[in-house]
Design a protein around this motif. Structure first.
Motif: not given
Lengths: 87, 344
Positions: A2, A4, A22, A24, A75, A77
């Motif tokens: 996942s 952000t 969130d 994927d 993780h 961003e």
């Protein structure tokens, strides 16, 4: 996996969604597709008629400018920014 | 006149009258252009929005205040090289919703603006390769209907008419000079810059046209146009409006293509009560001080009670409640006004 996704306020307050999501995917295109599956109205605002990132939008993955095929790590961003322009 | 909604370069605003004063709510859609208002077949209000960064969107509301974005908006297919730059107009006909857009084309929705379909007969017209944008872009900005007949105004292409509910279309501009008029050249099929278009619903063969090249009317559904500028200070402008009850015509002349402000700054609407044979200044209340500001084609509205209002590129709103006899400039100032709608 996942990541952000952060969206600019000028977009989210009119679309009516929050600024942080969130999603994927293994690259930016997959992440955006996952986001569009839940927020379909975002697609035409971020991509042009040819499926490219709109010309006055920049997308960064972990602070590095990214394209549709750019890899996205666990993780990561994703930050979407619009050009600073206009009167 | 109690409530007006306006679309501007920076959001929409809702104005409500209380006695002689007006209250303002907004901006709605902050930071976005609001380019057109409409009504879905189920009665919901529609707003077309656009952004220089994020493209276009369609929003729906029951109360003009709380809006939700529809999942889709008119869009061009991939690989056509066309850009969905702006939604210029909505038109509702029974259960079908129409949208006029730039790059120029028409789209329809039969499910209340959930999904949209291109009107291929117009969008892929055999003259399409010769469609070129004007200063305002290449836009389908006006849609009129009567039975199976449909008229659409496209800048800078011209008026097209369909006699079969949109399946096929023909350009209808005979009598209007093209934008680039070459001496002794045969009139081209396209290349005309219609700015405003209005119609007599009881006699749909009668239409009035504010064009780049002047003011015109037709009495044969667009087959032939004649110039009607007697009494106007200039032929240029964007607005053409016909009051549905009285038949009174209204327009807002601007100096010229090169100088898109009122002649000598004298901002005035002009009316015709003889179907365009003659024109005169519409009533009173106009300022003596020069107003070097224009009015865009979507920034004028009227209702059957004789209420009219228009917004200017300078962000001011003018209203009349007595059939265009007495005009008032409202005090609030807004960003450049692109769309106006009288709500009630």
């Amino acid at each position: 996996m996942s990541v952000t996704v952060r969206l600019p306020r000028v977009l989210t307050q009119v679309v009516g969604i929050g600024p942080k999501h969130d999603a994927d995917g293994h690259n930016l295109g997959e992440v955006l597709d996952d986001l569009f599956a839940r927020e379909p109205s975002l697609k035409s605002h971020l991509l042009d008629e040819e499926g490219r990132i709109r010309p006055h939008i920049l997308v960064f993955v972990d602070a590095t400018r990214a394209g549709i095929d750019s890899p996205v790590g666990p993780h990561s961003e994703v930050q979407v920014l619009q050009a600073v322009s206009g009167g | 006149m109690r409530r007006i909604v306006i679309g501007t370069e920076k959001g929409a605003y809702l104005l409500s009258a209380s006695g002689a004063s007006w209250t303002v709510e907004g901006p709605m859609f902050p930071g976005w252009k609001v380019t057109a208002f409409g009504q879905a077949p189920d009665g919901r209000h529609l707003a077309a929005v656009g952004s220089n960064w994020f493209g276009v969107g369609v929003h729906a509301s029951q109360d003009w205040t709380n809006w939700s974005q529809m999942e889709s908006a008119p869009s061009w297919p991939e690989n056509q090289g066309r850009k969905m730059d702006q939604i210029w107009a909505f038109h509702t006909d029974g259960d079908r919703l129409w949208a006029g857009v730039a790059d120029a084309g028409l789209f329809t929705s039969d499910d209340g603006a959930m999904t949209w379909n291109p009107v291929e007969g117009l969008n892929e017209h055999r003259t399409r390769a010769d469609w070129h944008p004007g200063f305002g872009g290449l836009c389908a900005h006006r849609i009129l209907m009567s039975g199976e007949q449909i008229w659409v105004g496209i800048s800078a292409v011209g008026v097209f008419r369909s006699d079969d509910a949109g399946a096929t279309w023909d350009a209808k501009n005979h009598g209007v000079p093209p934008v680039d008029a070459a001496d002794n050249a045969a009139p081209p099929e396209v290349g005309y810059c219609v700015h405003g278009l209005s119609q007599d619903p009881d006699h749909p063969e009668k239409l009035w046209r504010q064009d780049h090249q002047g003011v015109f009317r037709t009495v044969d559904a667009g087959d032939h146009w004649e110039r009607i500028e007697n009494g106007l200070p200039a032929g240029f402008g964007f607005v053409m409006w016909r009051h549905p009850g009285s038949g009174r015509l209204l327009t807002l002349p601007l100096s010229s293509d090169e100088n898109r402000v009122p002649v000598d700054g004298m901002l005035r609407a002009y009316v015709s009560d003889d179907e365009g044979d003659t024109w005169e200044i519409a009533g009173r209340g106009w300022p003596d001080a020069p107003q070097f500001t224009g009015t865009l084609r979507g920034a004028f509205d009227g209702d059957s009670d004789g209420q009219f209002c228009f917004g200017t590129t300078g962000g001011k709103l003018w209203v009349t409640g007595d059939g265009a006899e007495t005009w008032e400039e409202l005090q609030p100032a807004f960003p450049r006004i692109a769309a106006v709608r009288i709500i009630e």
